[in-house]
Design a protein around this motif. Structure first.
Motif, short mmCIF file in Angstrom:
data_model
loop_
_atom_site.label_atom_id
_atom_site.label_comp_id
_atom_site.label_asym_id
_atom_site.label_seq_id
_atom_site.Cartn_x
_atom_site.Cartn_y
_atom_site.Cartn_z
N ALA A 15 -16.16 2.27 13.05
CA ALA A 15 -16.29 3.62 12.51
C ALA A 15 -15.09 3.95 11.63
CB ALA A 15 -16.42 4.64 13.63
N ILE A 16 -15.35 4.53 10.48
CA ILE A 16 -14.28 4.97 9.60
C ILE A 16 -13.78 6.36 10.02
CG2 ILE A 16 -13.74 5.70 7.23
CD1 ILE A 16 -13.86 2.73 7.52
N ASN B 268 -13.14 15.20 3.71
CA ASN B 268 -14.02 14.70 2.67
C ASN B 268 -13.71 13.23 2.38
OD1 ASN B 268 -11.73 14.70 1.01
ND2 ASN B 268 -12.19 16.73 0.20
N PRO B 269 -14.57 12.54 1.63
CA PRO B 269 -14.37 11.11 1.41
C PRO B 269 -13.05 10.76 0.73
CG PRO B 269 -16.59 11.77 0.78
CD PRO B 269 -15.84 13.03 1.05
N VAL B 270 -12.57 11.62 -0.16
CA VAL B 270 -11.32 11.33 -0.86
C VAL B 270 -10.16 11.28 0.12
CG1 VAL B 270 -9.67 12.23 -2.54
CG2 VAL B 270 -12.11 12.29 -3.05
N GLY B 271 -10.07 12.28 1.02
CA GLY B 271 -9.01 12.28 2.01
C GLY B 271 -9.09 11.09 2.95
N ALA C 245 -19.79 7.44 1.16
CA ALA C 245 -18.99 7.82 0.00
C ALA C 245 -17.68 7.02 -0.06
CB ALA C 245 -18.70 9.31 0.03
N VAL C 246 -17.07 6.77 1.09
CA VAL C 246 -15.84 5.95 1.11
C VAL C 246 -16.16 4.52 0.69
CG1 VAL C 246 -13.99 5.03 2.57
CG2 VAL C 246 -14.72 7.40 2.84
N GLU C 247 -17.31 4.02 1.10
CA GLU C 247 -17.74 2.69 0.67
C GLU C 247 -17.92 2.65 -0.85
OE1 GLU C 247 -21.24 2.20 3.02
OE2 GLU C 247 -20.20 1.08 4.60
N ALA D 257 -14.79 -5.19 -1.01
CA ALA D 257 -16.10 -5.27 -0.38
C ALA D 257 -16.33 -4.20 0.67
CB ALA D 257 -16.29 -6.65 0.26
N GLU D 258 -15.27 -3.72 1.33
CA GLU D 258 -15.45 -2.73 2.39
C GLU D 258 -14.21 -1.84 2.47
OE1 GLU D 258 -13.96 -2.65 5.66
OE2 GLU D 258 -12.60 -4.29 5.26
N PRO D 259 -14.33 -0.64 3.07
CA PRO D 259 -13.26 0.35 3.00
C PRO D 259 -11.91 -0.11 3.51
CG PRO D 259 -15.28 1.40 3.72
CD PRO D 259 -15.57 -0.07 3.67
#
Length: 500
Positions: free
Chosen positions: A141-142, A377-380, A449-451, A460-462
């Protein structure tokens, strides 16, 4: 003439009757639906909120705040979370409403050859406590649900979070209020937290009860234990739960008298130095057999250097398995404004410093890092991963996903959406089944969104993101790579063998 007057009077009475009938139907429709807590708790008049919100799109540039002006979370951030939690498109048109000039703005470096769809990978699994405890915990999990105790938030809110976390495959932190049946109900992975008052694992005089700790960690849902030293809203002050929120059930779970304010000490009375802290971590891990970590807000760094030195002297079996780093601008809990505004480093500054400190002492691969504090949010989230975090926790992001409207009544027991109140009338507006889906949608949308950011950067991945992928805009307007400011390379020891 009298005929027309009589006709108009009759038509007016019919219109009034139709209007009353419409309001009655609307009232019963609002109180019986479960998708919107505001309308259920405030039938009919609650529609004005949405009317004004809709009109605000056209008139706010003249009369109201702009999309990015509100604090602590602006309208743009809240609307992104709302749309994500409802699984709606988060695509916007006509360019960003965010200024790219202020200092600290984040820009990710896109790669001229972004990854093709077939080259993309899901987030990599990281194992916490591997080789150091009897039951290590593996997760890919991210983003996960940060600490919000049962008491600070309501029963339906906990139920929704537990079920939503299970759907999304992330963990739920119980907060310092003890382990409730509602945490266990959804079957999610849980991080059991205890703070300075030892709620849920305290004996008669408030000390840690080994037997109660053993009982709690025996639950298979409890995958890790977190010892809270301080939290973002109020570093240096204990938890505050007003008397109105200390119900009989909550008092029993916490092990305190009902109907009285629940105020934790400002630190653990039985932890007076680094040695006693490490011994507490070692004892808790030995009793429960599960990864054990600490949560704190960074301020002075001297004690962290001392802790790392002592770990290397004693041996890494005394190290925490993870660190949850909270931010000075965190804040779901009620807190004195002085502490909330002016004490504790914000996560944007503290996270790179703490990660670098662990690397300096050779402990980065031993101790996992979880970033927390206003990362909604995804940016943070992507920035935190670039900075060296293994995982991200969020509390207020999930409150918005549950339907929070930022009415700032969390400590008054009058939350209009039923999230932070124990008033049954207000709680009925929060349907756990519907809100669990929104929680899962929020997690999935953040991860997706992070991906996308990772793939645009050419990885390839976060968790392959690093400091060379993000730039910070300075006051001059020029941006510099984060790796130029914090040049250390970040090792991440991983293990893809997930525990069943």
């Amino acid at each position: 003439m009298s005929f027309w007057i009589s006709l108009l009077s009759d038509l007016l009475l019919v219109a009034i009757g139709i209007g009353i009938f419409f309001l009655v139907v609307l009232y019963f429709r609002d109180v019986s639906q479960t998708r919107d807590a505001v309308l259920r708790n405030y039938p009919v008049i609650g529609h004005f909120r949405y009317i004004f919100s809709t009109l605000g799109e056209f008139f706010r540039q003249y009369f109201f705040a702009m999309d990015r002006e509100e604090m602590p979370f602006n309208r743009a951030e809240r609307q992104w979370i709302e749309r994500a939690s409802r699984d709606k498109s988060t695509t916007v048109a006509f360019g960003s409403t965010r200024s790219l000039k202020p200092r600290g703005t984040l820009i990710f470096e896109n790669n001229v050859f972004p990854l093709l769809d077939e080259q993309k990978c899901p987030p990599e699994t990281i194992v916490i406590g591997d080789g150091w405890c009897r039951e290590p915990y593996a997760s890919n999990a991210i983003i996960n649900i940060s600490a919000m105790s049962y008491g600070a938030i309501s029963r339906p809110a906990v139920r929704a979070l537990s079920s939503g976390a299970k759907m999304a495959g992330c963990w739920l932190n119980t907060g310092e209020g003890g382990l409730s049946p509602w945490h266990l109900e959804g079957g999610a992975d849980l991080v059991f937290q205890f703070g300075t008052a030892k709620y849920g694992v305290r004996d008669e005089v408030g000390r840690l009860s080994v037997e109660k700790l053993r009982q709690i960690t025996a639950h298979p849902e409890v995958r890790m234990v977190e010892i809270k030293l301080s939290q973002g809203a109020k570093p240096g002050k204990g938890g505050i739960l007003p008397a109105a929120k200390v119900t009989d059930e909550i008092a029993e779970i916490r092990g305190i008298p009902p109907g009285k304010p629940s105020i934790s000490p400002n630190r653990h009375p039985d932890i007076n130095d680094i040695t006693e802290l490490l011994e507490m971590i070692h004892q808790v891990r030995d009793v429960g057999g599960k990864p054990t970590g600490i949560k704190f807000v960074a301020g002075g760094m001297e004690w962290l250097h001392q802790m790392c030195d002592e770990i290397n002297r004693r041996g890494q079996d005394y190290a925490p398995d993870f660190i949850t780093l909270d931010s000075g601008d965190g804040g779901t809990g009620a807190a004195p404004m002085t502490l909330m505004d002016h004490v504790g480093l914000p996560i944007r500054e503290s996270l790179p410093l703490v990660v670098d400190l662990l690397m300096e002492h050779g402990l980065r691969e031993r101790i996992r890092v979880i970033a927390s504090g206003k990362l909604v949010n995804p940016v943070g989230v992507a920035w935190a991963i670039c900075s060296g975090a293994d995982f991200v926790n969020s509390a207020r992001g999930f409150m918005f996903a549950l339907g929070c409207i930022q009415s700032l009544r969390c400590h008054r027991n009058t939350c209009p959406t039923g999230i932070t109140t124990h008033d049954p009338r207000l709680q009925k507006g929060l349907d756990p089944t519907d809100k669990a889906v929104r929680v899962a949608n929020y997690v999935n949308q953040i991860t997706s969104a992070v991906e996308i950011i990772a793939h645009s950067c050419g990885v390839a991945e976060p968790r392959s993101l690093n400091r060379s992928h993000v730039r910070l805009v300075q006051e001059s307007g020029r941006s510099v790579r984060m790796s130029e400011i914090y040049p250390q390379d970040i090792p991440r020891a991983r293990n893809s063998q997930a525990r069943s």
